[in-house]
Design a protein around this motif. Structure first.
Motif, PDB file in Angstrom:
ATOM      1  N   HIS A  41      66.384  10.552  44.685  1.00 32.13           N
ATOM      2  CA  HIS A  41      67.440  10.001  44.806  1.00 32.13           C
ATOM      3  C   HIS A  41      68.277  10.879  45.763  1.00 32.13           C
ATOM      4  CE1 HIS A  41      67.453   6.416  42.237  1.00 32.13           C
ATOM      5  NE2 HIS A  41      66.932   7.101  41.421  1.00 32.13           N
ATOM      6  N   ASN A  54      72.291  11.614  45.171  1.00 35.13           N
ATOM      7  CA  ASN A  54      72.641  12.369  43.914  1.00 35.13           C
ATOM      8  C   ASN A  54      71.724  13.692  43.799  1.00 35.13           C
ATOM      9  OD1 ASN A  54      74.094  10.128  43.181  1.00 35.13           O
ATOM     10  ND2 ASN A  54      72.171   9.193  42.002  1.00 35.13           N
ATOM     11  N   TYR A  82      68.904  14.284  43.527  1.00 37.50           N
ATOM     12  CA  TYR A  82      67.771  14.239  42.307  1.00 37.50           C
ATOM     13  C   TYR A  82      66.604  14.004  42.520  1.00 37.50           C
ATOM     14  CZ  TYR A  82      66.786  12.648  37.736  1.00 37.50           C
ATOM     15  OH  TYR A  82      66.009  12.412  36.475  1.00 37.50           O
ATOM     16  N   ASP A 110      63.478  12.581  40.985  1.00 40.15           N
ATOM     17  CA  ASP A 110      62.966  11.820  39.795  1.00 40.15           C
ATOM     18  C   ASP A 110      61.827  11.951  39.377  1.00 40.15           C
ATOM     19  OD1 ASP A 110      63.689  10.207  37.849  1.00 40.15           O
ATOM     20  OD2 ASP A 110      64.013   8.314  39.174  1.00 40.15           O
ATOM     21  N   ILE A 138      69.341  20.571  44.315  1.00 40.65           N
ATOM     22  CA  ILE A 138      68.303  19.646  43.705  1.00 40.65           C
ATOM     23  C   ILE A 138      68.454  19.734  42.287  1.00 40.65           C
ATOM     24  CG2 ILE A 138      65.824  18.792  43.186  1.00 40.65           C
ATOM     25  CD1 ILE A 138      65.312  20.611  45.689  1.00 40.65           C
ATOM     26  N   PHE A 139      68.499  18.584  41.493  1.00 42.27           N
ATOM     27  CA  PHE A 139      68.620  18.236  40.080  1.00 42.27           C
ATOM     28  C   PHE A 139      67.332  17.736  39.751  1.00 42.27           C
ATOM     29  CE2 PHE A 139      73.079  18.332  41.375  1.00 42.27           C
ATOM     30  CZ  PHE A 139      73.449  19.379  40.422  1.00 42.27           C
ATOM     31  N   LEU A 140      66.728  17.757  38.380  1.00 41.83           N
ATOM     32  CA  LEU A 140      65.676  17.227  37.941  1.00 41.83           C
ATOM     33  C   LEU A 140      65.555  17.322  36.388  1.00 41.83           C
ATOM     34  CD1 LEU A 140      63.323  19.434  36.910  1.00 41.83           C
ATOM     35  CD2 LEU A 140      62.915  19.457  39.278  1.00 41.83           C
ATOM     36  N   ARG A 141      64.817  16.652  36.011  1.00 43.63           N
ATOM     37  CA  ARG A 141      64.600  16.449  34.425  1.00 43.63           C
ATOM     38  C   ARG A 141      63.014  16.385  34.144  1.00 43.63           C
ATOM     39  NH1 ARG A 141      66.396  10.879  32.079  1.00 43.63           N
ATOM     40  NH2 ARG A 141      64.747   9.661  33.305  1.00 43.63           N
ATOM     41  N   TYR A 144      66.790  19.477  31.355  1.00 43.54           N
ATOM     42  CA  TYR A 144      67.489  19.422  32.711  1.00 43.54           C
ATOM     43  C   TYR A 144      67.354  20.661  33.644  1.00 43.54           C
ATOM     44  CZ  TYR A 144      68.907  14.624  31.258  1.00 43.54           C
ATOM     45  OH  TYR A 144      68.817  13.457  30.809  1.00 43.54           O
ATOM     46  N   ARG A 168      68.270  22.411  37.596  1.00 45.85           N
ATOM     47  CA  ARG A 168      68.954  22.496  38.814  1.00 45.85           C
ATOM     48  C   ARG A 168      68.508  23.725  39.407  1.00 45.85           C
ATOM     49  NH1 ARG A 168      75.241  23.883  39.191  1.00 45.85           N
ATOM     50  NH2 ARG A 168      75.573  23.664  41.435  1.00 45.85           N
TER      51      ARG A 168
END
Length: 154
Positions: free
Chosen positions: A71, A74, A76, A78, A107-110, A144, A146
């Motif tokens: 994404h 955002n 992100y 995913d 970058i964000f992720l989970r 989560y 970052r």
């Protein structure tokens, strides 16, 4: 394995992408392969594309070796799933490097807490743990993370 090429996914590949996703997810030991799971993932690929996924594949001479869903708006990451036959060959690292070209600053992720292999890998790759929370859609406890590009910091 030759050197897979990362490229945008095509609509005619969505079912195969869902199969790779399922096989990779099952390889974590957190689920069992089933027609039901595959059908859900096939539907989800299409739904997520409509909701803004930028979907990429690692193409190994026509075989889908991995899938990557971003994404971009955002920052992100995913989904990053490597087919079992391609695991352990640095393809995940190549996909992550590609992700950093798409989102060079942050970058964000989970990932699922029980998928220790994945979150430990992300930590080795420079991602910093931020929090844990239950994902209401599937009931999994998620970790989560970052990543921030230190080279672009003031």
């Amino acid at each position: 394995m030759s050197d897979p090429i990362i490229r945008p996914a095509r609509a005619d590949e969505y079912d195969e992408i869902a199969r790779v996703w399922m096989e990779s997810w099952v390889s974590t030991g957190l689920a069992e392969a089933s027609g039901f799971l595959l059908a859900n993932l096939r539907a989800r690929v299409r739904r997520e594309i409509e909701n803004g996924w930028s979907l990429f594949v690692a193409d190994d001479d026509g075989a889908i070796a991995a899938m990557l869903a971003l994404h971009l708006a955002n920052f992100y990451l995913d989904m990053l799933f490597v087919a079992p036959a391609y695991q352990g060959q640095s393809l995940g690292r190549k996909l992550l490097a590609f992700t950093r070209t798409q989102m060079p600053d942050e970058i964000f992720l989970r990932c699922v807490r029980e998928n220790e292999k994945a979150w430990r890998w992300y930590e080795r790759e420079g991602f910093v743990f931020e929090k844990e929370a239950i994902e209401p859609s599937n009931g999994f406890m998620m970790k989560y993370y970052r990543w921030k590009n230190k080279g672009n910091a003031p």
